[in-house]
Design a protein around this motif. Structure first.
Motif, PDB file in Angstrom:
ATOM      1  N   UNK A   1       0.835  -1.205   0.000  1.00 45.54           N
ATOM      2  CA  UNK A   1       0.000   0.000   0.000  1.00 45.54           C
ATOM      3  C   UNK A   1       0.863   1.245   0.000  1.00 45.54           C
ATOM      4  N   UNK A   2       1.939   1.235   0.795  1.00 44.99           N
ATOM      5  CA  UNK A   2       2.849   2.382   0.838  1.00 44.99           C
ATOM      6  C   UNK A   2       3.482   2.621  -0.526  1.00 44.99           C
ATOM      7  N   UNK A   3       3.917   1.537  -1.144  1.00 44.69           N
ATOM      8  CA  UNK A   3       4.536   1.675  -2.476  1.00 44.69           C
ATOM      9  C   UNK A   3       3.538   2.223  -3.488  1.00 44.69           C
ATOM     10  N   UNK A   4       2.285   1.757  -3.405  1.00 48.09           N
ATOM     11  CA  UNK A   4       1.260   2.245  -4.336  1.00 48.09           C
ATOM     12  C   UNK A   4       1.033   3.736  -4.178  1.00 48.09           C
ATOM     13  N   UNK A   5       1.018   4.200  -2.886  1.00 49.14           N
ATOM     14  CA  UNK A   5       0.850   5.640  -2.635  1.00 49.14           C
ATOM     15  C   UNK A   5       2.014   6.409  -3.232  1.00 49.14           C
ATOM     16  N   UNK A   6       3.251   5.888  -3.018  1.00 54.92           N
ATOM     17  CA  UNK A   6       4.431   6.556  -3.590  1.00 54.92           C
ATOM     18  C   UNK A   6       4.341   6.623  -5.110  1.00 54.92           C
ATOM     19  N   UNK A   7       3.906   5.535  -5.716  1.00 60.59           N
ATOM     20  CA  UNK A   7       3.778   5.535  -7.189  1.00 60.59           C
ATOM     21  C   UNK A   7       2.768   6.579  -7.651  1.00 60.59           C
ATOM     22  N   UNK A   8       1.647   6.710  -6.950  1.00 54.52           N
ATOM     23  CA  UNK A   8       0.616   7.692  -7.342  1.00 54.52           C
ATOM     24  C   UNK A   8       1.172   9.097  -7.231  1.00 54.52           C
ATOM     25  N   UNK A   9       1.921   9.371  -6.131  1.00 53.30           N
ATOM     26  CA  UNK A   9       2.526  10.706  -5.960  1.00 53.30           C
ATOM     27  C   UNK A   9       3.488  10.991  -7.085  1.00 53.30           C
TER      28      UNK A   9
ATOM     29  N   UNK B   1      14.489   0.227 -11.369  1.00 49.10           N
ATOM     30  CA  UNK B   1      13.085   0.581 -11.508  1.00 49.10           C
ATOM     31  C   UNK B   1      12.535   1.095 -10.189  1.00 49.10           C
ATOM     32  N   UNK B   2      11.348   1.765 -10.273  1.00 46.93           N
ATOM     33  CA  UNK B   2      10.608   2.025  -9.046  1.00 46.93           C
ATOM     34  C   UNK B   2      10.193   0.700  -8.459  1.00 46.93           C
TER      35      UNK B   2
ATOM     36  N   UNK C   1       3.514   9.703 -10.033  1.00 48.29           N
ATOM     37  CA  UNK C   1       2.759   9.859 -11.295  1.00 48.29           C
ATOM     38  C   UNK C   1       2.156  11.252 -11.402  1.00 48.29           C
ATOM     39  N   UNK C   2       1.599  11.756 -10.256  1.00 48.59           N
ATOM     40  CA  UNK C   2       0.993  13.096 -10.267  1.00 48.59           C
ATOM     41  C   UNK C   2       2.061  14.141 -10.522  1.00 48.59           C
ATOM     42  N   UNK C   3       3.216  14.021  -9.837  1.00 56.87           N
ATOM     43  CA  UNK C   3       4.298  14.992 -10.043  1.00 56.87           C
ATOM     44  C   UNK C   3       4.786  14.957 -11.486  1.00 56.87           C
ATOM     45  N   UNK C   4       4.849  13.791 -12.021  1.00 56.76           N
ATOM     46  CA  UNK C   4       5.334  13.667 -13.417  1.00 56.76           C
ATOM     47  C   UNK C   4       4.368  14.327 -14.390  1.00 56.76           C
ATOM     48  N   UNK C   5       3.048  14.131 -14.197  1.00 56.17           N
ATOM     49  CA  UNK C   5       2.047  14.741 -15.081  1.00 56.17           C
ATOM     50  C   UNK C   5       2.013  16.243 -14.931  1.00 56.17           C
ATOM     51  N   UNK C   6       2.444  16.753 -13.787  1.00 59.35           N
ATOM     52  CA  UNK C   6       2.474  18.203 -13.612  1.00 59.35           C
ATOM     53  C   UNK C   6       3.699  18.830 -14.247  1.00 59.35           C
ATOM     54  N   UNK C   7       4.486  18.062 -14.905  1.00 61.33           N
ATOM     55  CA  UNK C   7       5.609  18.639 -15.665  1.00 61.33           C
ATOM     56  C   UNK C   7       6.929  18.451 -15.015  1.00 61.33           C
TER      57      UNK C   7
END
Length: 1173
Positions: free
Chosen positions: A1044-1052, A1161-1162, A1054-1060
């Motif tokens: 679950x922790x890793x999934x949260x990190x991946x989502x963060x 990899x992540x 991903x969001x940072x990456x989409x923000x440029x």
């Protein structure tokens, strides 16, 4: 103005047209009519014309109508004396009228009642008189019988055929016809004069006929009289003497013409001469009026309509031909019968008022004015103290009821008279309004509105207008108040709508009347039909959209050329469209859409032009027929509304190519003749086609046939060649003439030849119409001069030019000598030889041919005989290159000379040896017997060693789980080995191998392979125990929390990456990239070694120098052909404007061996589980 009664209310619609409005305004300035219920003197309302021509076959009706109060009585005078109608049983007067009816149908003659009649209408207030009515019966007399002698003239003489019709009433209309009642054709040469005579400027033989008949038509009695036929015979003369013009009419140099004002002035000049003269007109000291001048009768008659005194002057006609000119001057004087300037008008006065009657007229000469009262000259009439005569004016003052009378004004000169009645009526009447109450007027916005207030009163009432129930009087700052009481609103607007009140006042009283005004929106066409050009047979649609006042219902009507649409089902209309299907020629014209309402109308027009390919020309005629030319004339067909741009002329040769039409010529679309060049001995027929922008017409009918005379040929055969097919012959060929080119019968050919370099005479033979002749017994390959001349039964064609040919070739006799070989490199050799003597070639030298073949390989590994290869070198070359040779091989070759017959003998074989080259890749590479720490390699030697193998080079490196390459290991293996075992390898590890052979020249192409060492069993057991631990509940809970922790990190992330956000990525070596080796190059200076493009495209690229594994155990991927998807993850790339990739891809650096290998990899849940075991 147009009136229309609306339901429940009386209404008037004011027309949108201009003519009713003009008439209305004209009525406003005339005197007011006296209502018929009031006492008034008589007024003549209708009478027969002054010059009254009657039909003697019908009853005579002489009209005289009048009104008055009390109703008038009537009396007549005839030829100035009282006409007692009671004494003549044939004469009656219509009840309530003064019209006379003379019954001559039962008995009596019209001539008996011929004379001058005048009608008088009388009541207690006065007497009105009519014009003098001159009654004459029409007459249509016969021609007097006469004997007419035949007229015989010589060609070119002038002639006048007299008509001289009998004098009728009214004058007859003259025309000339033949016995078949067909009008005789007229032209500039032959025409009818104003007097009816037929004038010939010069006669021609085709004028000969026996039925020149002059006819006189009397329209009043609808009868036609004819003159005796005139016979004319024209004798052809060999040559007619030409002469300058002279006038047939009028005679002399000058004449005079008098015409009355308002009539049509007709001036005539007819001239004779040879050639036929042309007539011109001018006005001296002036110009002819542009809009009133017309030319008739081939410009022999000049007409000016509505002449006035300004048209007086000298007019000159000029007759001109090639031999001279003649002039005639006509002096024109315009006279004038009297015409009104101010005609007297009825006068209504109240007792004690003053007034005037004015009678002014003009004419040439000046007319005399005389007054009458109640039909009696005023000089002898009863005296009236209230009147005073002052020339053309009568002045009335302080009139009384006894002053009422009818006055007549007579203006006369030698050309006619004018007579006008005007009464003076003395009345005392209060105002009355004659316009019906509550009349409704409907007017279109922005147009004038005219509201009637017809009134009467004596004295003259004053008129006022009011708007609304409490409105003030309307004034002339916005409105126009006319004398007859009409109120005009110059530009009616929507706010002009309302009720208007007209008030009439005089000293005797007052009257008023209400009318109503409504303003409507105009009818407009918002989508007009558009100009259209369509081809015949197609469909066309016109659109017409109308906007109108919602209270008005428009009627849409379509017109063609201002008339109704044809009654044809091809024309269909709906609300907004007119559609014409299957368009025909007659459909062309102007189409008008008209939208009509009860108040106005709108229209718009569009032109339809129907086009098509032209109709075929016709009436083809051949003239000026010469041996080699003819003139073709034709008549163009209808151009179908698209101008003809050109005519195409084709011909058929019925003798040689019947049924086939060939192009002859093209001429401009304005020409109708063409001078055509012809060939001899051709049976020509011609046809013509017309072309316009739409296309080409069908061909015309064929012209008559025209056979040209035979002649000797004017050209010789073409494509003459001389080539031998055998060593002892010469084959002469040519392209024969076709039948069209033969120019006559008996086409043959004279074939001539001789040796070019000898002194022999020409040898000739005449052959039939063939295309080949074979000369036998010739020396081998000798140049000849050749001529082929055409001839027919008429003669020979022009002397032809000689062409050069050769007799047949034979095989070359000598082989090239001094053949030697220079080996350039391991795959290329250069061959030299000496040329053979030209005479030994015995033909056209085509070049030299090298045969070469490999005898055996120097390594003796391939002793199989290889078939011979051939290279041909064109022309006189004495050296050539042999590419694509096998390195380290023995070759042999020979050289032969080649001509058109074949090859000569071969030169002595020459052998040569190619040096060593780099080998090909090993034939195969297999990895067998894998263990925990060893792998065994087996291979087959290169199929083409291209020399002596010195050793094998093996390079290998490990590949970890992230596809990163480990250190590269080099190993040299003896050349005699085909198997090798690598030991001390890591267990369960993938290795990549690069394997190639070497000769003394260099390294060959490499072959690659991959293999994996086996897995350790102890590790397997440990992994099994780890799996058992992983099945425990506490461990599963822990792993879920980590996941679950890793999934949260991946989502963060991903969001940072989409923000440029951008993440630096390290370059990563493709796990399958090939280490580079030293490039193989043979610097031979000529041709490079042939290489395999397939091997270059695969993974056999050599390592660059120094490209060893760095300390961090990563290899840069610079030349890998593998994709980023296969070996790169976490790609964060960007692209240039052209789309090229500019990002990086990388993985983490490998950790030290004690820490083990980790992925860059992540982290994923699976990897996390494995790391915790």
């Amino acid at each position: 103005m147009q009136l229309k009664i609306m339901p429940k209310k009386k209404q008037k619609h004011l027309s949108a047209g201009g003519v009713p409005l003009i008439l209305f305004l004209c009525q406003m300035i005339s005197a007011l009519d006296v209502p018929l219920d009031l006492v008034q003197p008589p007024t003549i309302t209708h009478q027969s014309p002054k010059d009254y021509i009657i039909d003697p076959r019908e009853n005579i009706v002489i009209q005289c109508e009048a009104k008055g109060k009390p109703p008038p009585s009537f009396s007549w005078t005839r030829n100035g004396t009282h006409f007692d109608i009671d004494k003549d049983p044939l004469v009656t007067m219509k009840p309530g009228s003064g019209t006379l009816v003379i019954n001559i149908m039962s008995e009596g003659k019209a001539e008996t009642y011929e004379g001058v009649y005048q009608c008088t209408a009388r009541n207690e207030r006065g007497a009105a008189v009519s014009n003098n009515i001159v009654v004459r019966p029409s007459r249509s007399p016969l021609w007097t019988k006469e004997r007419l002698e035949p007229i015989i003239l010589r060609n070119g003489q002038s002639l006048v055929l007299p008509c001289r019709p009998p004098i009728g009433l009214p004058p007859a209309i003259i025309f000339w016809m033949d016995n078949s009642f067909q009008r005789l054709p007229q032209s500039e040469r032959v025409s009818q004069g104003l007097n009816g005579d037929l004038y010939f400027s010069n006669v021609l033989p085709e004028d000969t006929r026996e039925d020149y008949i002059c006819y006189a038509r009397f329209n009043h009695t609808q009868t036609i009289q004819q003159k005796q036929p005139i016979s004319l015979k024209v004798i052809s003369a060999k040559s007619s003497k030409e002469r300058p013009p002279t006038f047939l009419t009028p005679e002399g140099n000058e004449s005079h013409k008098e015409e009355l004002r308002g009539n049509v002035l007709s001036l005539e000049c007819i001239a004779e001469g040879l050639p036929t003269p042309i007539i011109y007109w001018i006005k001296e000291d002036g110009t002819l009026p542009a809009n009133r001048t017309f030319y008739r009768n081939f410009k022999k008659t000049l007409q000016i309509t509505h002449v006035s005194e300004a048209d007086s002057g000298n007019y000159q006609c000029i007759a001109k031909n090639a031999l001279g000119a003649v002039h005639h001057t006509i002096s024109v004087t315009v006279k004038a019968a009297p015409y009104w300037i101010v005609a007297p008008q009825n006068l209504v006065l109240s007792p004690g008022e003053n007034g005037t009657l004015i009678c002014r007229a003009n004419g040439n000469p000046k007319p005399r004015i005389s007054w009458l009262t109640n039909g009696v000259p005023i000089e002898i009439a009863l005296d009236d103290p209230s009147r005073k005569i002052d020339g053309d004016t009568i002045i009335f003052s302080n009139v009384q009821e006894s002053s009422s009378a009818v006055y007549q004004c007579n203006a006369s000169n030698k050309y006619g008279y004018l007579l006008a009645n005007a009464f003076v009526n003395v009345l005392a009447e209060p105002p009355r309004i004659l316009t019906p109450a509550n009349t409704l007027y409907q007017v279109i916005a922005n147009r004038p509105a005219l509201l009637d207030c017809a009134f009467f009163g004596s004295p003259m009432p004053a008129i006022e207008w009011f708007k609304g129930t409490k409105g003030s009087a309307l004034h002339e700052d916005i409105y126009v108040l006319h004398d007859n009481g009409t109120l005009e609103i110059p530009v009616a607007q929507k706010d002009s709508t309302g009720t208007y009140t007209c008030v009439a006042r005089n000293k005797l009283g007052m009257a008023k009347n209400e009318v109503h005004l409504e303003i409507k929106d105009p009818t407009r066409i918002i989508k007009q039909p558009e100009y259209a050009v369509v081809q015949r047979g197609s469909k066309v649609s016109f659109e017409c959209r109308v906007k109108h006042d919602h209270t008005l219902i428009p009627t849409i009507m379509w017109l063609k050329d201002n008339g109704e649409l044809p009654n044809d089902e091809r024309f269909s209309t709906d609300k907004d469209h007119l559609v014409v299907s299957d368009v025909k020629d007659d459909d062309g014209g102007t189409y008008t859409c008209t939208a009509n309402t009860t108040l106005d109308s709108a229209s718009a027009s569009a032109l339809l032009r129907v086009v098509d390919v032209p109709n075929p020309p016709f009436d083809l005629e051949l003239t000026n027929q010469l041996d080699k030319s003819v003139q073709l004339t034709w008549t163009p067909g209808d151009d179908n509304n698209s101008p003809i741009t050109k005519f195409i002329i084709e011909y058929e040769d019925a003798m040689h190519d019947a049924g086939l039409w060939h192009h002859q010529a093209e001429v401009s679309g304005t020409q109708t003749t063409a001078q055509l060049k012809l060939s001899p001995y051709v049976n020509y027929s011609f046809r013509v086609m017309a072309e316009n922008s739409i296309g080409r017409s069908m061909p015309s009918e064929a012209s008559e046939q025209y056979l040209t005379k035979a002649a000797e040929p004017d050209q010789n055969p073409t494509a003459v060649e001389g080539l031998g097919t055998e060593p002892d012959n010469l084959v002469i060929t040519w392209k024969p003439l076709n039948g069209f080119q033969s120019n006559g019968p008996g086409l043959q050919y004279k074939v001539s030849w001789r040796q070019k370099d000898g002194d022999d005479e020409w040898t000739s033979v005449v052959v039939a119409n063939v295309s080949k002749y074979i000369v036998s017994g010739t020396p081998t390959f000798v140049p000849y001069l050749i001529k082929v001349q055409a001839l027919n039964d008429v003669g020979f064609a022009p002397e032809p030019a000689a062409v050069m040919g050769h007799s047949g070739e034979d095989l070359p006799m000598v082989a090239p000598g001094n053949v030697h070989v220079n080996v350039v490199n391991s795959t290329l050799a250069e061959v030299h030889w000496d040329p053979v003597p030209p005479k030994s070639v015995r033909g056209h030298l085509q070049g030299y041919r090298i045969y070469y073949w490999k005898t055996q390989s120097s390594s003796k590994r391939n002793r199989r005989h290889i078939e011979k290869k051939i290279l041909t070198f064109q022309g006189t070359k004495t050296h050539g290159m042999l590419p694509g040779l096998q390195p380290y091989s023995h070759y042999a070759l020979n050289v032969r000379v080649v001509n058109g017959k074949g090859e000569g003998p071969a030169s002595t074989d020459r052998g040569f040896h190619t040096p060593e080259g780099v080998p090909s890749a090993p034939s195969s590479l297999k990895i067998v017997n894998p263990t925990l720490d060893s792998l065994t390699l087996e291979w087959d030697p290169p199929s083409h060693p291209n020399g002596i193998l010195t050793e094998y080079i093996l390079k290998y490196q490990p590949i970890n789980s992230t596809h990163e390459l480990g250190p590269l290991v080099d190993l040299k293996i003896p050349a005699n080995k085909t198997r090798w075992t690598l030991k001390n390898l890591n267990f369960s590890t993938r290795y990549k191998f690069y394997f190639y052979a070497q000769t003394s020249v260099g390294s060959g192409s490499q072959i690659t392979e991959e293999a994996i060492t086996t897995v350790d069993e102890g590790k397997k057991a440990m992994a099994s125990r780890q799996v058992d631990i992983a099945t425990q509940g506490w461990f599963i809970g822990l792993m879920c929390a980590v996941a679950l922790l890793i999934l949260i990190l991946l989502i963060v992330c991903f969001i940072r990456r989409n923000k440029g956000g951008k993440y630096p990525v390290k370059e990563k070596e493709d796990a399958h990239a090939d280490p580079e080796i030293q490039p193989m190059k043979e610097d031979d200076g000529t041709f490079g070694e042939y290489r395999s493009f397939e091997s270059d495209a695969e993974d056999h690229k050599p390592l660059k120098k120094g490209s060893r594994t760095p300390s961090d155990r990563t290899v840069k991927k610079e030349d890998s052909d593998d994709s980023l998807v296969d070996y790169g993850e976490g790609v964060n790339g960007q692209f240039n404007e052209d789309g090229s990739f500019i990002g990086q891809y990388s993985g983490k650096k490998e950790k030290e061996p004690a820490e083990g290998n980790e992925s860059s990899e992540a982290p994923s849940p699976v990897n996390a589980m494995n790391s915790l075991v």
